[in-house]
Design a protein around this motif. Structure first.
Motif, short mmCIF file in Angstrom:
data_model
loop_
_atom_site.label_atom_id
_atom_site.label_comp_id
_atom_site.label_asym_id
_atom_site.label_seq_id
_atom_site.Cartn_x
_atom_site.Cartn_y
_atom_site.Cartn_z
N ILE A 31 0.89 -1.03 0.03
CA ILE A 31 0.28 -0.06 0.19
C ILE A 31 1.00 1.38 -0.18
N TRP A 32 0.49 2.18 -0.86
CA TRP A 32 1.19 3.37 -0.93
C TRP A 32 0.63 4.51 -1.08
N PRO A 33 0.64 5.70 -0.43
CA PRO A 33 -0.11 6.74 -0.62
C PRO A 33 0.45 7.78 -1.56
N SER A 34 -0.35 8.52 -2.45
CA SER A 34 0.18 9.54 -3.55
C SER A 34 -0.57 10.64 -3.24
N ALA A 35 0.07 12.00 -3.53
CA ALA A 35 -0.57 13.41 -3.45
C ALA A 35 -0.42 13.43 -5.05
N GLN A 75 -1.04 4.08 -10.83
CA GLN A 75 0.32 3.98 -10.83
C GLN A 75 0.71 2.47 -10.49
N SER A 76 1.91 2.28 -10.93
CA SER A 76 2.62 1.08 -11.04
C SER A 76 3.34 0.62 -9.53
N CYS A 77 3.22 -0.62 -9.02
CA CYS A 77 4.12 -0.73 -7.82
C CYS A 77 5.46 -0.74 -7.94
N ARG A 78 6.29 -0.01 -7.37
CA ARG A 78 7.54 0.10 -7.46
C ARG A 78 8.19 -1.28 -7.17
N SER A 79 7.69 -2.09 -6.32
CA SER A 79 8.22 -3.23 -5.86
C SER A 79 8.18 -4.27 -6.68
#
Length: 197
Positions: free
Chosen positions: A93-97, A123-127
């Motif tokens: 899980i990741w937040p984005s502004a 958005q795509s998962c960095r991991s």
């Protein structure tokens, strides 16, 4: 203080995070946008103007408006919002502004109808680095803010009203996240991210 809560009564197998009194979803919920649009519509547009407006979704539209579309009254508004993503593969899980939401709208005054077509960008998962764009979950407050800004644009561009000042600070009490990674942003890759605003 953050706490996880089960949301099984309304949305099976959905979870949300309660943070500072705000419910933040991690999954794309079109119904949240549709319900909020309907809740705000009468006060924001229909009461003063009498036209019926509808909200639809298109997951392939761009910010390009052709000459023919302009003649038919189509306009575009690109909004930057805060939201949360969850990878379907690794569940990170990741937040984005810097979540881009694109609205295409027009009024057909001869028919008394207006149409809004919305596209959320992912958005795509960095991991995982798998080029799969996840769609964002938004809080109700964030959805309301985006739709109120849209209605302000509609009043200005379709009804020749003065545009209201955008008091972004009222909705922007969030902490900015890590630097925006263009290579993981669907809107950046398509050249329409509002990163520099």
């Amino acid at each position: 203080m953050m706490q996880w809560c089960s949301f099984m009564d309304i949305l099976p197998q959905q979870y949300f995070l309660r943070h500072e009194g705000c419910v933040c979803f991690y999954e794309w919920l079109p119904s949240l946008w549709l319900d909020t649009f309907d809740d705000l519509l009468y006060d924001e547009l229909e009461y003063d103007h009498g036209d019926q407006w509808t909200l639809n979704f298109s997951y392939s539209q761009t910010d390009t408006v052709t000459k023919e579309e302009r003649k038919r009254g189509w306009k575009v508004y690109c909004h930057r919002a805060y939201g949360n993503f969850q990878c379907a593969s690794c569940y990170k899980i990741w937040p984005s502004a810097r979540v881009v939401v694109l609205f295409r709208y027009r009024l057909r005054s001869d028919q008394g109808r207006g149409t809004v077509i919305m596209r959320p960008f992912g958005q795509s998962c960095r991991s995982c680095n798998n080029d799969v764009f996840e769609l964002c979950g938004f809080s109700k407050k964030e959805v309301e803010h985006a739709l109120l800004r849209l209605f302000s644009k509609i009043r200005k561009n379709c009804y020749d009203e003065e545009e209201e000042d955008d008091d972004s600070s009222a909705c922007s009490t969030r902490v900015w996240t890590k630097p925006h990674e263009k290579s993981l942003c669907e809107a950046c890759i398509q050249g329409i991210c509002s990163q520099d605003e």
